[in-house]
Design a protein around this motif. Structure first.
Motif, short mmCIF file in Angstrom:
data_model
loop_
_atom_site.label_atom_id
_atom_site.label_comp_id
_atom_site.label_asym_id
_atom_site.label_seq_id
_atom_site.Cartn_x
_atom_site.Cartn_y
_atom_site.Cartn_z
N LEU A 11 47.04 47.88 39.77
CA LEU A 11 45.66 48.21 39.58
C LEU A 11 44.66 48.43 40.86
CD1 LEU A 11 45.22 45.51 36.59
CD2 LEU A 11 44.75 48.01 36.40
N SER A 12 45.18 47.49 42.03
CA SER A 12 44.35 47.56 43.35
C SER A 12 44.63 49.14 43.73
CB SER A 12 44.90 46.73 44.14
OG SER A 12 46.28 46.96 44.64
N LYS A 13 46.05 49.88 43.55
CA LYS A 13 46.08 50.94 44.10
C LYS A 13 45.30 52.01 43.28
CE LYS A 13 49.08 49.92 47.43
NZ LYS A 13 48.71 50.16 48.71
N ILE A 14 45.41 51.77 41.98
CA ILE A 14 44.39 52.75 40.96
C ILE A 14 42.89 52.43 41.40
CG2 ILE A 14 43.78 53.23 38.85
CD1 ILE A 14 46.42 52.35 37.89
N GLY A 15 42.48 51.49 41.67
CA GLY A 15 41.20 51.31 42.00
C GLY A 15 40.00 51.68 41.21
N ASP A 16 40.38 51.32 39.99
CA ASP A 16 39.30 51.59 38.76
C ASP A 16 38.43 50.11 38.89
OD1 ASP A 16 37.93 51.87 36.63
OD2 ASP A 16 39.46 52.24 35.09
N LYS A 17 37.19 50.22 39.26
CA LYS A 17 36.50 49.06 39.29
C LYS A 17 36.07 48.46 37.90
CE LYS A 17 34.69 49.81 44.19
NZ LYS A 17 35.24 48.32 44.59
N ALA A 18 36.27 49.43 36.98
CA ALA A 18 36.06 48.84 35.63
C ALA A 18 36.85 47.60 35.29
CB ALA A 18 36.12 50.00 34.54
N VAL A 19 37.97 47.48 35.93
CA VAL A 19 38.79 46.59 35.75
C VAL A 19 38.41 45.18 36.19
CG1 VAL A 19 41.20 45.72 36.53
CG2 VAL A 19 40.90 48.02 35.89
N TRP A 20 37.35 45.19 36.88
CA TRP A 20 36.94 43.78 37.72
C TRP A 20 37.10 42.51 36.68
CZ3 TRP A 20 36.73 41.02 41.46
CH2 TRP A 20 35.89 39.93 41.90
N PRO A 21 36.50 42.48 35.54
CA PRO A 21 36.27 41.52 34.45
C PRO A 21 37.88 40.80 34.28
CG PRO A 21 34.82 43.33 33.62
CD PRO A 21 35.74 44.09 34.66
N SER A 22 38.75 41.81 34.52
CA SER A 22 40.11 41.28 34.25
C SER A 22 40.76 40.43 35.52
CB SER A 22 41.20 42.29 33.97
OG SER A 22 40.86 43.02 32.72
N ILE A 23 39.92 40.58 36.44
CA ILE A 23 40.48 39.59 37.65
C ILE A 23 39.89 38.35 37.70
CG2 ILE A 23 40.70 39.83 40.26
CD1 ILE A 23 42.04 42.19 38.82
N THR A 24 40.59 37.66 36.81
CA THR A 24 39.74 36.25 36.43
C THR A 24 40.17 35.30 37.46
OG1 THR A 24 41.80 35.80 35.19
CG2 THR A 24 40.11 36.74 34.11
N ARG A 25 39.43 34.08 37.62
CA ARG A 25 39.79 32.97 38.31
C ARG A 25 41.15 32.41 38.15
NH1 ARG A 25 33.89 30.79 37.83
NH2 ARG A 25 33.10 31.18 39.63
N SER A 26 41.56 32.44 36.96
CA SER A 26 43.06 32.03 36.60
C SER A 26 43.89 32.66 37.47
CB SER A 26 43.45 31.93 35.40
OG SER A 26 43.22 33.40 34.58
N LEU A 27 43.67 33.85 37.54
CA LEU A 27 44.57 34.76 38.52
C LEU A 27 44.12 34.48 39.86
CD1 LEU A 27 44.39 38.14 36.59
CD2 LEU A 27 46.43 36.88 36.80
N LEU A 28 43.21 34.44 40.18
CA LEU A 28 42.96 34.24 41.98
C LEU A 28 43.46 32.72 42.11
CD1 LEU A 28 39.09 35.16 42.05
CD2 LEU A 28 41.14 36.47 42.88
#
Length: 227
Positions: free
Chosen positions: A97-114
Motif C-alpha cells: 500500500l505504501s508503494k501504491i501511495g493511494d492516500k484514500a487508504v489512510w483510514p485503514s492505517i489504524t493505531r492497532s497497526l502502528l
C-alpha cells in the motif's frame, strides 16, 4: 477477492506452480513474470504467496507485481489483508500500500497497526503512515509514533526514527517532550531522533549516546536534565 481464472492456460498454470517452487530464484522469476504480464487473475495467488514467502527479494518482487495491477483491484484486497491474523500478510500489505501511495487508504492505517506487537508489522505501518498521511494530519501522526519511542532493538528504533524524521519539523514538540520522559530509553531514542532530524548522516546509537551523556553530566545531573 478477485478469483484466479478457473480455466488458466498452460503458461498461467506454470507460473502459478513456479510461485511455489522450492528454489527462490524460480519464485523470483515467477513474480517478475507475473508483474510483467500484469494479469488481474493472479491477484489471489500473489497475495497468498506474500503471506508465506520467506525470501526478502521474492517478497519485494511480489509487491512490485501487485503494484502493476489496477489499483481499483489491488487496494480493496490489500486493505482486507490488514486484518489478517498472519503478521507477514499484514506487513506485506502495508508495504505494498505504501508503494501504491493511494492516500484514500489512510483510514485503514489504524493505531492497532502502528502499535502492532510484531516488529515487522509495526515498522511497515510506520513507513506506510508517513507516505499516506493526509496533509495537515502530520502532527497527530507524530504524536502517535512518539508513543513508540524506546521500543525494541536498534533496527526497530532506527525505523521509527526515520519515519518520524520523514514528517519533518512537525516532530520537534513531541521529541522535546519525550526527551524529558522518565524512561531513559525513551529519552535516548528521542535525542537520537532529533540528531537525525538535523543531521541525516549522524550515527544512530541511542544507548551509546545516552551513556556518553551520563558520563559527561554525571548520573545526578543527567537525571535532573531529563526532568
Amino acid at each position: 477477492m478477485v478469483p484466479i481464472n478457473t480455466s488458466p492456460d498452460s503458461s498461467t498454470t506454470r507460473l502459478l506452480e513456479a510461485l511455489g517452487a522450492a528454489n527462490s530464484s524460480v519464485r523470483l522469476q515467477a513474480a517478475l513474470a507475473a508483474g510483467t504480464n500484469a494479469d488481474p487473475g493472479l491477484i489471489t495467488a500473489l497475495m497468498a504467496r506474500c503471506a508465506i514467502e520467506p525470501d526478502f527479494f521474492v517478497r519485494d518482487m511480489l509487491t512490485w507485481a501487485l503494484t502493476r495491477l489496477p489499483a481499483e483491484i489491488t487496494v480493496p484486497v490489500l486493505r482486507e489483508e490488514l486484518r489478517s491474523e498472519c503478521a507477514q500478510a499484514r506487513s506485506q500489505a502495508l508495504h505494498t500500500l505504501s508503494k501504491i501511495g493511494d492516500k484514500a487508504v489512510w483510514p485503514s492505517i489504524t493505531r492497532s497497526l502502528l502499535y502492532d506487537t510484531d516488529d515487522e508489522v509495526a515498522r511497515s505501518a510506520w513507513r506506510a503512515a508517513v507516505v499516506l498521511v493526509p496533509e495537515g494530519q502530520e502532527a497527530g501522526l507524530a504524536a502517535d509514533l512518539a508513543t513508540r519511542l524506546g521500543r525494541g532493538e536498534r533496527a526497530v528504533q532506527l525505523s521509527l526514527s526515520r519515519a518520524l524524521v520523514a514528517l519533518g519539523e512537525v516532530i520537534e514538540p513531541v521529541l522535546r517532550s519525550a526527551a524529558a520522559d522518565a524512561d531513559p530509553a525513551v529519552r535516548a531514542h528521542a535525542r537520537a531522533t532529533e540528531r537525525l532530524l538535523h543531521d541525516p548522516e549522524a550515527a544512530f546509537d541511542p544507548g551509546a549516546e545516552e551513556a556518553k551523556r551520563i558520563v559527561a553530566l554525571g548520573p545526578e545531573r543527567a537525571g535532573d536534565a531529563a526532568c
